[in-house]
Design a protein around this motif. Sequence first.
Motif, PDB file in Angstrom:
ATOM      1  N   SER A 254       1.866   2.867  -6.638  1.00 14.86           N
ATOM      2  CA  SER A 254       1.379   1.694  -5.908  1.00 14.86           C
ATOM      3  C   SER A 254       2.117   1.529  -4.580  1.00 14.86           C
ATOM      4  O   SER A 254       3.306   1.812  -4.476  1.00 14.86           O
ATOM      5  N   VAL A 255       1.375   1.063  -3.568  1.00 17.93           N
ATOM      6  CA  VAL A 255       1.912   0.852  -2.225  1.00 17.93           C
ATOM      7  C   VAL A 255       1.761  -0.630  -1.887  1.00 17.93           C
ATOM      8  O   VAL A 255       0.690  -1.206  -2.070  1.00 17.93           O
TER       9      VAL A 255
ATOM     10  N   HIS B 174      -3.245   0.116  -5.317  1.00 14.71           N
ATOM     11  CA  HIS B 174      -2.829   0.578  -6.633  1.00 14.71           C
ATOM     12  C   HIS B 174      -3.330   1.991  -6.917  1.00 14.71           C
ATOM     13  O   HIS B 174      -4.241   2.492  -6.244  1.00 14.71           O
ATOM     14  N   THR B 175      -2.751   2.629  -7.914  1.00  9.60           N
ATOM     15  CA  THR B 175      -3.089   4.013  -8.243  1.00  9.60           C
ATOM     16  C   THR B 175      -4.545   4.182  -8.694  1.00  9.60           C
ATOM     17  O   THR B 175      -5.080   5.276  -8.613  1.00  9.60           O
ATOM     18  N   ASP B 176      -5.193   3.105  -9.133  1.00  6.86           N
ATOM     19  CA  ASP B 176      -6.610   3.179  -9.496  1.00  6.86           C
ATOM     20  C   ASP B 176      -7.519   2.995  -8.287  1.00  6.86           C
ATOM     21  O   ASP B 176      -8.743   2.976  -8.417  1.00  6.86           O
ATOM     22  N   GLY B 177      -6.928   2.872  -7.091  1.00  3.68           N
ATOM     23  CA  GLY B 177      -7.685   2.760  -5.852  1.00  3.68           C
ATOM     24  C   GLY B 177      -8.028   1.349  -5.439  1.00  3.68           C
ATOM     25  O   GLY B 177      -8.591   1.134  -4.367  1.00  3.68           O
ATOM     26  N   VAL B 178      -7.695   0.365  -6.270  1.00  4.80           N
ATOM     27  CA  VAL B 178      -8.017  -1.028  -5.932  1.00  4.80           C
ATOM     28  C   VAL B 178      -7.074  -1.506  -4.822  1.00  4.80           C
ATOM     29  O   VAL B 178      -5.856  -1.410  -4.942  1.00  4.80           O
ATOM     30  N   VAL B 179      -7.668  -2.019  -3.729  1.00  2.00           N
ATOM     31  CA  VAL B 179      -6.919  -2.555  -2.600  1.00  2.00           C
ATOM     32  C   VAL B 179      -7.174  -4.057  -2.547  1.00  2.00           C
ATOM     33  O   VAL B 179      -8.327  -4.492  -2.535  1.00  2.00           O
ATOM     34  N   GLY B 180      -6.105  -4.840  -2.551  1.00  2.00           N
ATOM     35  CA  GLY B 180      -6.253  -6.288  -2.533  1.00  2.00           C
ATOM     36  C   GLY B 180      -5.182  -6.936  -1.686  1.00  2.00           C
ATOM     37  O   GLY B 180      -4.320  -6.258  -1.131  1.00  2.00           O
ATOM     38  N   PHE B 181      -5.249  -8.251  -1.583  1.00  2.00           N
ATOM     39  CA  PHE B 181      -4.231  -8.956  -0.819  1.00  2.00           C
ATOM     40  C   PHE B 181      -3.699 -10.143  -1.611  1.00  2.00           C
ATOM     41  O   PHE B 181      -4.363 -10.683  -2.490  1.00  2.00           O
ATOM     42  N   ALA B 182      -2.471 -10.523  -1.268  1.00  2.00           N
ATOM     43  CA  ALA B 182      -1.802 -11.626  -1.952  1.00  2.00           C
ATOM     44  C   ALA B 182      -0.785 -12.233  -1.006  1.00  2.00           C
ATOM     45  O   ALA B 182      -0.476 -11.680   0.046  1.00  2.00           O
ATOM     46  N   ARG B 183      -0.272 -13.376  -1.396  1.00  2.00           N
ATOM     47  CA  ARG B 183       0.836 -14.036  -0.713  1.00  2.00           C
ATOM     48  C   ARG B 183       0.544 -14.307   0.762  1.00  2.00           C
ATOM     49  O   ARG B 183       1.373 -14.074   1.626  1.00  2.00           O
TER      50      ARG B 183
END
Length: 64
Positions: A13-14, A31-40
């Motif tokens: 994960s990056v 994430h390693t499953d390719g899901v790109v998201g945002f937080a904080r």
Amino acid sequence: MFTLPAGYRPNSSVFTLCQGSNNCVWLMRVHTDGVVGFARYRNGDASTAATDTTWLPFQCTFLV
């Protein structure tokens, strides 16, 4: 936000801190499953809500 196709996903994960609208910053997660998201999403020390006009530029580089 979106999912990267197989073959274009990181081995671990990056997490990258990115500039948002005005003085806001946000955390991009890839994430390693390719899901790109945002937080904080925050402005200074205070969390704030991202709206449909929020500016979320990003760049991320990793070896696959």
